[in-house]
Design an enzyme around this catalytic site. Sequence first.
Site, PDB file in Angstrom:
ATOM      1  N   VAL A  68       0.823  -1.218   0.000  1.00  0.00           N
ATOM      2  CA  VAL A  68       0.000   0.000   0.000  1.00  0.00           C
ATOM      3  C   VAL A  68       0.851   1.259   0.000  1.00  0.00           C
ATOM      4  O   VAL A  68       0.357   2.341  -0.337  1.00  0.00           O
ATOM      5  CB  VAL A  68      -0.971   0.024   1.197  1.00  0.00           C
ATOM      6  CG1 VAL A  68      -2.006  -1.072   1.088  1.00  0.00           C
ATOM      7  CG2 VAL A  68      -0.223  -0.037   2.525  1.00  0.00           C
ATOM      8  N   TYR A 159       3.583   4.818  14.974  1.00  0.00           N
ATOM      9  CA  TYR A 159       2.231   4.326  14.696  1.00  0.00           C
ATOM     10  C   TYR A 159       1.182   5.335  15.164  1.00  0.00           C
ATOM     11  O   TYR A 159       0.227   5.645  14.429  1.00  0.00           O
ATOM     12  CB  TYR A 159       2.031   2.982  15.392  1.00  0.00           C
ATOM     13  CG  TYR A 159       0.671   2.366  15.196  1.00  0.00           C
ATOM     14  CD1 TYR A 159       0.350   1.697  14.020  1.00  0.00           C
ATOM     15  CD2 TYR A 159      -0.302   2.448  16.190  1.00  0.00           C
ATOM     16  CE1 TYR A 159      -0.904   1.128  13.838  1.00  0.00           C
ATOM     17  CE2 TYR A 159      -1.551   1.882  16.016  1.00  0.00           C
ATOM     18  CZ  TYR A 159      -1.846   1.222  14.850  1.00  0.00           C
ATOM     19  OH  TYR A 159      -3.096   0.668  14.676  1.00  0.00           O
TER      20      TYR A 159
END
Length: 344
Positions: A68, A159
Amino acid sequence: MVASNRTGGPRVAVVTGGSAGIGLATARHFARHGWSVAILARDARRLDEAAAMLAREGAAVLAIPADVADAEAIEAATDRIERELGPIRAWINNAMTTIVSPADRITPEEFRRVTETTYLGAVHGTLAALRRMKPRDRGVIVQVSSGLAIRAAPLQAPYCGAKFALSGFTDSLRAELIHEKSAVALSVVYLPAVNTPQFGWTRTRTGHGQRAPDPVFDPRLCAEAIYHAATRPSREIWVGRTSVLMAAAQALWPSYADRKAAEGWDAMVEKEPLPDRRGNLDAPVASGAIIDGAARERTKATRSEFWTSRERDALVFGLAGAALLGSALAVRALSKPLRLLPRP
């Protein structure tokens, strides 16, 4: 039976990171409801295994190896999906990577890689879907996010930063779609700790393995919530009590939320020492197409513990209405003339 859209064709869902964990649970949930499903992930062998699992549900399945982080690869995959399965009705941005480490021990390259997959990967998927959905004025894009996008935690700065960035991107895009009076819907699903294999695949630099902090929820609960977002779009969905509590604490008492997050350091790593591992940050870890991780004995069995922003708004409006009514009654009572009792 193949579910159809209002034009008579099959409904098509795309799930990134669809070869394991939450992504595979979500793809299977769509397949069981008669959708045609495309799954995207890096590991071709695991994708084939996942595709075979989905095909057993009777669904039309297309598995495409793609990273991705590669915008061109996602664009090419999207063209192939529409050519082979039909117009995309739901796009689920689920792919992610992370590293568990104190921030000052994470390299710039590692920060970049987490950002490219977890944030830019969702941007690439969103824009590829949007370029097809906007001309048709139909479709739903679901961002699979985390409670860590509301209340960041230690040891996962890249993250958390990526998930916060995804929230900003989605809110900006939502405002654009409202301005354009587009019928394309955007929904964000905030997840708690979930029993997936990712906890055994994460790159670590703490001298310990990554641990899913309690309470831990079932990936199939997440799949239920994501499917709900795709078929009955709402602005946001919170899965598990943890996500709701994190949102409430951050909104009402952020300094307290800071301290609680700091206390959670030990809950995020295993007690036993473990050599640092490279994990799946740069390349997939060799594994089969599996949904569940190693925390089955701690996993909550619930399949319905999620709440939508519509329910939140209804609660807020209800409380506000009750407060206004109470204020009106108090003002009315105070405005009445005081009646004095006659002396005996």
